[in-house]
Scaffold this motif. Structure first.
Motif, PDB file in Angstrom:
ATOM      1  N   CYS A  28      66.667  42.409  45.153  1.00 53.45           N
ATOM      2  CA  CYS A  28      65.684  43.085  45.013  1.00 53.45           C
ATOM      3  C   CYS A  28      64.562  42.598  45.991  1.00 53.45           C
ATOM      4  CB  CYS A  28      65.012  43.239  43.685  1.00 53.45           C
ATOM      5  SG  CYS A  28      66.469  43.915  42.658  1.00 53.45           S
ATOM      6  N   GLN A  29      64.667  41.663  46.871  1.00 49.49           N
ATOM      7  CA  GLN A  29      63.685  41.030  47.692  1.00 49.49           C
ATOM      8  C   GLN A  29      63.071  42.048  48.503  1.00 49.49           C
ATOM      9  OE1 GLN A  29      63.934  40.164  51.307  1.00 49.49           O
ATOM     10  NE2 GLN A  29      61.975  39.122  51.074  1.00 49.49           N
ATOM     11  N   LEU A  30      63.586  42.850  49.193  1.00 45.04           N
ATOM     12  CA  LEU A  30      63.299  44.005  50.144  1.00 45.04           C
ATOM     13  C   LEU A  30      62.232  44.809  49.535  1.00 45.04           C
ATOM     14  CD1 LEU A  30      65.952  44.623  52.759  1.00 45.04           C
ATOM     15  CD2 LEU A  30      63.983  43.578  52.995  1.00 45.04           C
ATOM     16  N   LEU A  31      62.482  45.131  48.399  1.00 44.64           N
ATOM     17  CA  LEU A  31      61.949  46.178  47.388  1.00 44.64           C
ATOM     18  C   LEU A  31      60.581  45.577  46.969  1.00 44.64           C
ATOM     19  CD1 LEU A  31      61.706  49.127  46.202  1.00 44.64           C
ATOM     20  CD2 LEU A  31      63.060  48.124  44.204  1.00 44.64           C
ATOM     21  N   ASN A  32      60.723  44.184  46.654  1.00 42.39           N
ATOM     22  CA  ASN A  32      59.592  43.500  46.299  1.00 42.39           C
ATOM     23  C   ASN A  32      58.618  43.193  47.329  1.00 42.39           C
ATOM     24  OD1 ASN A  32      60.299  43.130  43.444  1.00 42.39           O
ATOM     25  ND2 ASN A  32      61.344  41.275  43.729  1.00 42.39           N
ATOM     26  N   GLU A  33      59.153  43.139  48.376  1.00 42.43           N
ATOM     27  CA  GLU A  33      58.178  42.781  49.585  1.00 42.43           C
ATOM     28  C   GLU A  33      57.595  44.227  49.933  1.00 42.43           C
ATOM     29  OE1 GLU A  33      58.740  41.751  54.212  1.00 42.43           O
ATOM     30  OE2 GLU A  33      60.169  41.161  52.996  1.00 42.43           O
ATOM     31  N   TYR A  34      58.336  45.313  49.780  1.00 41.12           N
ATOM     32  CA  TYR A  34      57.592  46.561  50.158  1.00 41.12           C
ATOM     33  C   TYR A  34      56.473  46.749  49.075  1.00 41.12           C
ATOM     34  CZ  TYR A  34      57.655  51.694  50.319  1.00 41.12           C
ATOM     35  OH  TYR A  34      56.806  53.112  50.595  1.00 41.12           O
ATOM     36  N   ALA A  35      56.734  46.447  48.004  1.00 41.12           N
ATOM     37  CA  ALA A  35      55.664  46.541  46.775  1.00 41.12           C
ATOM     38  C   ALA A  35      54.385  45.924  47.091  1.00 41.12           C
ATOM     39  CB  ALA A  35      56.133  46.485  45.379  1.00 41.12           C
ATOM     40  N   VAL A  36      54.723  44.610  47.699  1.00 43.24           N
ATOM     41  CA  VAL A  36      53.492  43.714  48.042  1.00 43.24           C
ATOM     42  C   VAL A  36      52.970  44.266  49.150  1.00 43.24           C
ATOM     43  CG1 VAL A  36      52.920  41.546  48.924  1.00 43.24           C
ATOM     44  CG2 VAL A  36      54.289  41.587  46.865  1.00 43.24           C
ATOM     45  N   ARG A  37      53.314  44.952  50.183  1.00 44.84           N
ATOM     46  CA  ARG A  37      52.865  45.491  51.292  1.00 44.84           C
ATOM     47  C   ARG A  37      51.955  46.587  50.841  1.00 44.84           C
ATOM     48  NH1 ARG A  37      56.983  45.358  56.555  1.00 44.84           N
ATOM     49  NH2 ARG A  37      57.344  42.940  56.755  1.00 44.84           N
ATOM     50  N   GLU A  38      52.628  47.468  49.796  1.00 42.31           N
ATOM     51  CA  GLU A  38      52.245  48.685  49.669  1.00 42.31           C
ATOM     52  C   GLU A  38      50.673  48.474  49.063  1.00 42.31           C
ATOM     53  OE1 GLU A  38      53.209  52.398  47.310  1.00 42.31           O
ATOM     54  OE2 GLU A  38      53.949  52.513  49.343  1.00 42.31           O
ATOM     55  N   ASP A  40      48.926  45.870  49.171  1.00 44.23           N
ATOM     56  CA  ASP A  40      48.011  45.284  50.120  1.00 44.23           C
ATOM     57  C   ASP A  40      47.628  46.217  51.041  1.00 44.23           C
ATOM     58  OD1 ASP A  40      48.241  42.753  48.745  1.00 44.23           O
ATOM     59  OD2 ASP A  40      49.441  41.950  50.126  1.00 44.23           O
ATOM     60  N   GLY A  41      47.981  47.481  50.963  1.00 46.97           N
ATOM     61  CA  GLY A  41      47.550  48.491  52.095  1.00 46.97           C
ATOM     62  C   GLY A  41      48.101  48.144  53.555  1.00 46.97           C
ATOM     63  N   GLU A  42      49.234  47.470  53.667  1.00 45.43           N
ATOM     64  CA  GLU A  42      49.636  47.304  55.031  1.00 45.43           C
ATOM     65  C   GLU A  42      50.552  48.362  55.464  1.00 45.43           C
ATOM     66  OE1 GLU A  42      51.875  43.588  55.247  1.00 45.43           O
ATOM     67  OE2 GLU A  42      50.403  42.543  53.958  1.00 45.43           O
ATOM     68  N   THR A  43      50.819  48.502  56.680  1.00 43.83           N
ATOM     69  CA  THR A  43      51.527  49.902  57.246  1.00 43.83           C
ATOM     70  C   THR A  43      52.982  49.178  57.363  1.00 43.83           C
ATOM     71  OG1 THR A  43      51.179  49.197  59.479  1.00 43.83           O
ATOM     72  CG2 THR A  43      49.851  50.837  58.417  1.00 43.83           C
ATOM     73  N   MET A  44      54.018  50.179  57.273  1.00 41.24           N
ATOM     74  CA  MET A  44      55.233  49.563  57.309  1.00 41.24           C
ATOM     75  C   MET A  44      56.167  50.477  58.280  1.00 41.24           C
ATOM     76  SD  MET A  44      56.030  48.868  53.200  1.00 41.24           S
ATOM     77  CE  MET A  44      54.610  49.819  52.712  1.00 41.24           C
ATOM     78  N   GLY A  45      56.902  49.707  58.953  1.00 42.05           N
ATOM     79  CA  GLY A  45      57.706  50.757  59.985  1.00 42.05           C
ATOM     80  C   GLY A  45      58.877  51.528  59.282  1.00 42.05           C
ATOM     81  N   LEU A  46      59.270  52.389  60.006  1.00 40.74           N
ATOM     82  CA  LEU A  46      60.402  53.112  59.737  1.00 40.74           C
ATOM     83  C   LEU A  46      61.780  52.292  59.513  1.00 40.74           C
ATOM     84  CD1 LEU A  46      60.104  56.479  61.592  1.00 40.74           C
ATOM     85  CD2 LEU A  46      59.744  56.218  59.249  1.00 40.74           C
ATOM     86  N   LEU A  47      61.720  51.239  60.316  1.00 39.32           N
ATOM     87  CA  LEU A  47      63.040  50.455  60.168  1.00 39.32           C
ATOM     88  C   LEU A  47      63.088  49.462  59.031  1.00 39.32           C
ATOM     89  CD1 LEU A  47      65.748  49.308  61.378  1.00 39.32           C
ATOM     90  CD2 LEU A  47      64.429  47.863  62.488  1.00 39.32           C
ATOM     91  N   PHE A  48      62.007  49.218  58.539  1.00 43.41           N
ATOM     92  CA  PHE A  48      61.720  48.539  57.492  1.00 43.41           C
ATOM     93  C   PHE A  48      62.090  49.280  56.036  1.00 43.41           C
ATOM     94  CE2 PHE A  48      58.817  47.015  53.851  1.00 43.41           C
ATOM     95  CZ  PHE A  48      59.493  45.638  53.565  1.00 43.41           C
ATOM     96  N   LYS A  49      61.214  50.458  56.144  1.00 43.00           N
ATOM     97  CA  LYS A  49      61.466  51.432  55.143  1.00 43.00           C
ATOM     98  C   LYS A  49      62.868  51.699  54.884  1.00 43.00           C
ATOM     99  CE  LYS A  49      56.897  53.582  55.128  1.00 43.00           C
ATOM    100  NZ  LYS A  49      56.060  54.757  55.303  1.00 43.00           N
ATOM    101  N   ARG A  50      63.627  51.919  55.888  1.00 44.47           N
ATOM    102  CA  ARG A  50      65.210  52.277  55.730  1.00 44.47           C
ATOM    103  C   ARG A  50      66.128  50.900  55.152  1.00 44.47           C
ATOM    104  NH1 ARG A  50      68.546  56.534  56.047  1.00 44.47           N
ATOM    105  NH2 ARG A  50      67.136  57.406  57.842  1.00 44.47           N
ATOM    106  N   LYS A  51      65.660  49.820  55.622  1.00 45.36           N
ATOM    107  CA  LYS A  51      66.067  48.606  55.174  1.00 45.36           C
ATOM    108  C   LYS A  51      65.856  48.743  53.590  1.00 45.36           C
ATOM    109  CE  LYS A  51      66.172  45.461  59.117  1.00 45.36           C
ATOM    110  NZ  LYS A  51      65.527  44.374  59.632  1.00 45.36           N
ATOM    111  N   VAL A  52      64.537  48.862  53.009  1.00 45.76           N
ATOM    112  CA  VAL A  52      64.336  48.851  51.793  1.00 45.76           C
ATOM    113  C   VAL A  52      64.935  50.071  51.017  1.00 45.76           C
ATOM    114  CG1 VAL A  52      62.540  49.375  49.950  1.00 45.76           C
ATOM    115  CG2 VAL A  52      62.067  47.925  52.212  1.00 45.76           C
TER     116      VAL A  52
END
Length: 75
Positions: A28-38, A40-52
């Motif tokens: 669940c590491q990537l999903l947790n990282e996604y939640a933290v980034r969201e 914190d209002g950070e933008t996320m690239g499509l590649l990262f979103k696909r990995k998640v």
């Protein structure tokens, strides 16, 4: 899992549970990282979103495995 004490828990059961927790954290590491980034209002690239997105099923499987081990310990 973190709140459990080892009192009254069979050592092998606790080892299995701790292993399941570690697998859950890794899966669940990537999903947790996604939640933290969201959060914190950070933008996320499509590649990262696909990995998640590709990691969600493994995360869910790890959650179910940990839940199963907890239920087994409770019975």
């Amino acid at each position: 899992i973190l709140m459990l004490t080892e009192d009254g828990v069979v050592e092998g059961d606790m080892d299995d549970l701790l292993e399941a927790e570690q697998e859950l954290q890794e899966a669940c590491q990537l999903l947790n990282e996604y939640a933290v980034r969201e959060r914190d209002g950070e933008t996320m690239g499509l590649l990262f979103k696909r990995k998640v997105q590709n990691s969600v099923e493994d995360c869910e499987d790890a959650i179910h495995d940990a839940e199963s081990k907890l239920k087994d310990m409770a019975s």
